[in-house]
Design a protein around this motif. Structure first.
Motif, mmCIF file in Angstrom:
data_model
loop_
_atom_site.group_PDB
_atom_site.id
_atom_site.type_symbol
_atom_site.label_atom_id
_atom_site.label_comp_id
_atom_site.label_asym_id
_atom_site.label_seq_id
_atom_site.Cartn_x
_atom_site.Cartn_y
_atom_site.Cartn_z
ATOM 1 N N ILE A 1 0.849 -1.193 0.000
ATOM 2 C CA ILE A 1 0.000 0.000 0.000
ATOM 3 C C ILE A 1 0.888 1.248 0.000
ATOM 4 N N LYS A 2 0.310 2.368 -0.324
ATOM 5 C CA LYS A 2 1.056 3.612 -0.405
ATOM 6 C C LYS A 2 1.427 4.125 0.980
ATOM 7 N N ALA A 3 2.585 4.816 1.043
ATOM 8 C CA ALA A 3 3.017 5.442 2.291
ATOM 9 C C ALA A 3 3.593 6.816 1.991
ATOM 10 N N VAL A 4 3.227 7.775 2.816
ATOM 11 C CA VAL A 4 3.830 9.114 2.777
ATOM 12 C C VAL A 4 4.508 9.333 4.119
ATOM 13 N N MET A 5 5.790 9.649 4.082
ATOM 14 C CA MET A 5 6.586 9.737 5.302
ATOM 15 C C MET A 5 7.230 11.110 5.449
ATOM 16 N N GLU A 6 6.853 11.848 6.492
ATOM 17 C CA GLU A 6 7.499 13.122 6.818
ATOM 18 C C GLU A 6 8.255 12.879 8.114
ATOM 19 N N LEU A 7 9.576 12.702 7.987
ATOM 20 C CA LEU A 7 10.373 12.194 9.102
ATOM 21 C C LEU A 7 11.288 13.266 9.693
ATOM 22 N N GLY A 8 12.362 12.848 10.335
ATOM 23 C CA GLY A 8 13.203 13.756 11.077
ATOM 24 C C GLY A 8 14.005 14.715 10.216
ATOM 25 N N GLY A 9 14.663 15.661 10.888
ATOM 26 C CA GLY A 9 15.490 16.627 10.177
ATOM 27 C C GLY A 9 16.593 17.164 11.062
ATOM 28 N N SER A 10 17.659 17.629 10.421
ATOM 29 C CA SER A 10 18.742 18.309 11.128
ATOM 30 C C SER A 10 19.211 19.445 10.230
ATOM 31 N N ALA A 11 18.306 20.407 10.041
ATOM 32 C CA ALA A 11 18.509 21.450 9.030
ATOM 33 C C ALA A 11 19.750 22.289 9.307
ATOM 34 N N PRO A 12 20.606 22.450 8.285
ATOM 35 C CA PRO A 12 21.746 23.347 8.423
ATOM 36 C C PRO A 12 21.367 24.779 8.084
ATOM 37 N N GLY A 13 22.056 25.709 8.715
ATOM 38 C CA GLY A 13 21.988 27.111 8.320
ATOM 39 C C GLY A 13 23.397 27.566 7.991
ATOM 40 N N ALA B 1 26.998 21.128 5.597
ATOM 41 C CA ALA B 1 25.541 21.102 5.496
ATOM 42 C C ALA B 1 25.031 19.699 5.191
ATOM 43 N N ASN B 2 25.732 18.988 4.319
ATOM 44 C CA ASN B 2 25.297 17.655 3.896
ATOM 45 C C ASN B 2 25.819 16.545 4.797
ATOM 46 N N GLN B 3 26.487 16.911 5.885
ATOM 47 C CA GLN B 3 27.079 15.939 6.804
ATOM 48 C C GLN B 3 26.018 15.413 7.775
ATOM 49 N N THR B 4 24.967 14.837 7.194
ATOM 50 C CA THR B 4 23.836 14.356 7.990
ATOM 51 C C THR B 4 23.053 13.323 7.188
ATOM 52 N N VAL B 5 22.389 12.432 7.898
ATOM 53 C CA VAL B 5 21.544 11.442 7.222
ATOM 54 C C VAL B 5 20.199 12.047 6.836
ATOM 55 N N TYR B 6 19.945 13.277 7.314
ATOM 56 C CA TYR B 6 18.660 13.926 7.066
ATOM 57 C C TYR B 6 18.750 14.902 5.894
ATOM 58 N N GLY B 7 17.589 15.316 5.411
ATOM 59 C CA GLY B 7 17.552 16.270 4.305
ATOM 60 C C GLY B 7 16.198 16.939 4.186
ATOM 61 N N LEU B 8 15.726 17.531 5.263
ATOM 62 C CA LEU B 8 14.402 18.150 5.255
ATOM 63 C C LEU B 8 14.509 19.628 4.876
ATOM 64 N N GLY B 9 14.856 20.488 5.825
ATOM 65 C CA GLY B 9 14.974 21.913 5.533
ATOM 66 C C GLY B 9 16.413 22.375 5.526
#
Length: 457
Positions: A223-235, A382-390
């Protein structure tokens, strides 16, 4: 009947209880959602929107009650819950106003002999599981576009905010046909039982660990899944940036809701030429914040949501200290002093990439700051993370802003404080921050089946 307690994080007082949903109740609510879905879809977009608007008018009239409950139950300062409520209503109204535009049939080809049209049809029953950090907004973001599209919902709100969940369910139940919107209550085990039922989609907002488990479940059920998961946004603050604008935006995006935002700015990367000035400005802002009971209208920093969240934050900060991080301001729990789940707004420097505060998602008012020399080095940080949200970029160089924005591995980029969180923009991320998008036409299409009908005239 097992009870779920609601605890006020400002003072550890019990606010109330809600019955934990047992297996039979969960099964029955999914069956009810299943049996009501076809009639809900057959109403058409306009009638569904009309019913939902009536429910939201009722919610609007209960603004004072719901915002106070949010402050009491999860600790968001009352000044912020009031603003967040109005912002959330703007999202709902945008969905209502644009549903016909983005869910109506779309003609892809037409000539004198034939016509080809794309139809956006509901998927069925969606299991929606949402977190505690924005009790009203998470419900709207996670469920409303799906309801408008013709799906029925069985929602599980976080066990940290059961009273907010019950408040929302009671109002919607008064205005929508029976079975269209349902809630179940409890911890992760209840969520696990929910997704094992005969559902057609999973929409989840929360931790990456839980998201991966739910994605596996969706895969097995196909079935379909939409996932909005964790983040570690860089500035990233480059040399020549407007420092007052940059630091003001950084502090806002780190301290909003005590730093408990999935896409909040969590790591700051500053050019060496302005590093000392930025650290000084940020520390000054952090240390000046008024900390206190979330119900106090003067409070700027309230408590974290729960004791477990405070314990995790303490361990992350202590790990950084032990590995050589320098505390510029803050760094301590205020639980004993203030009698609730409080932590000082904290600025840290001398950060290394093996520290938890850098490599994990940090939900709390803590800002680690590193310095860089070159643009490429900033991008690597900035990209030194497993996350990529904001992500957030501050520079007066337009070409650099474009280069860096394209190079950052994230679903959303803000340049010089421009707000990307708008109802018409897609919200979602790269990497371990999930997949699928909320809001705008993108969000409507995520919660539908796409069908092409080609026919002769």
């Amino acid at each position: 009947m097992k009870k779920l307690q609601s605890i006020n994080p400002s003072n550890y007082q019990v606010l109330g209880t809600v019955d934990v949903s047992m297996v039979q109740e969960i099964e029955n609510k999914v069956k009810l959602a299943k049996s009501s879905q076809k009639k809900w879809a057959e109403l058409g977009i306009a009638k569904r929107v009309a019913l939902l608007k009536t429910a939201f008018e009722d919610l609007k009239n209960k603004k004072v009650d719901l915002t106070l409950l949010e402050s009491r139950e999860m600790g968001m300062p009352l000044s912020e819950t009031l603003v967040d409520f109005d912002s959330t209503l703007n999202y709902a109204n945008w969905y209502f106003d644009n549903a016909e535009k983005y869910l109506s049939p779309e003609t892809t080809f037409e000539n004198d002999k034939e016509i080809h049209q794309v139809f956006y049809e509901p998927i069925g029953v969606s299991a929606v599981i949402i977190p505690w950090n924005f009790p009203f907004a998470n419900f709207v973001w996670g469920a409303l576009q799906s309801l408008i599209a013709g799906n029925t919902i069985v929602l599980k709100h976080s066990e940290e905010v059961p009273l907010c969940g019950k408040f929302i369910e009671d109002i919607l139940a008064r205005h929508l046909p029976k079975g269209v919107f349902n809630e179940v209550y409890g911890d992760g085990q209840v969520g696990k039982l929910l997704v094992q039922q005969d559902i057609n989609m999973i929409a989840f907002t929360g931790s990456t660990k839980t998201g991966k488990f739910l994605y596996e479940t969706a895969g097995k059920k196909f079935i379909k899944a939409v996932m909005e998961l964790g983040g570690s946004a860089p500035g990233i603050i480059f040399d020549g940036a407007d420092l007052d604008l940059a630091v003001g935006n950084v502090c806002f995006n780190r301290l909003l809701n005590q730093g408990q935002c999935c896409d909040g700015l969590k790591r700051l990367i500053v050019h060496e030429s302005v590093f000392d000035e930025v650290v000084k400005k940020a520390a000054s802002t952090f240390s000046a914040k008024k900390i206190g009971d979330a119900e106090d209208k003067e409070t700027e920093i309230g408590p974290l949501v729960a004791k477990r969240q405070l314990d995790l934050l303490i361990s992350q900060v202590e790990d950084a200290k032990q590995k050589g991080a320098k505390v510029i301001t803050g760094g301590n729990s205020l639980e004993e002093k203030l009698g609730g789940v409080f932590f000082e707004p904290t600025v840290l420097t001398d950060i290394t990439n093996d520290m938890q505060i850098w490599k994990e998602e940090v939900f709390g008012p803590v800002l680690p700051i590193v310095k860089f020399k070159t643009e490429q080095e900033a991008i690597e940080y900035a990209n030194q993370t497993v996350y990529g949200l904001g992500s957030y970029v501050f520079t007066k160089d337009r070409e650099r802003a474009e280069r860096v924005s394209k190079a950052i591995e994230s679903g959303m980029v803000s340049v010089n404080g421009t707000n990307y969180i708008m109802p018409f923009n897609p919200f979602g991320g790269y990497k371990n921050s999930g997949f699928g998008r909320e809001h705008g036409r993108y969000g409507f299409h995520e919660v539908t089946q796409i069908k092409i009908i080609a026919k002769n005239k």
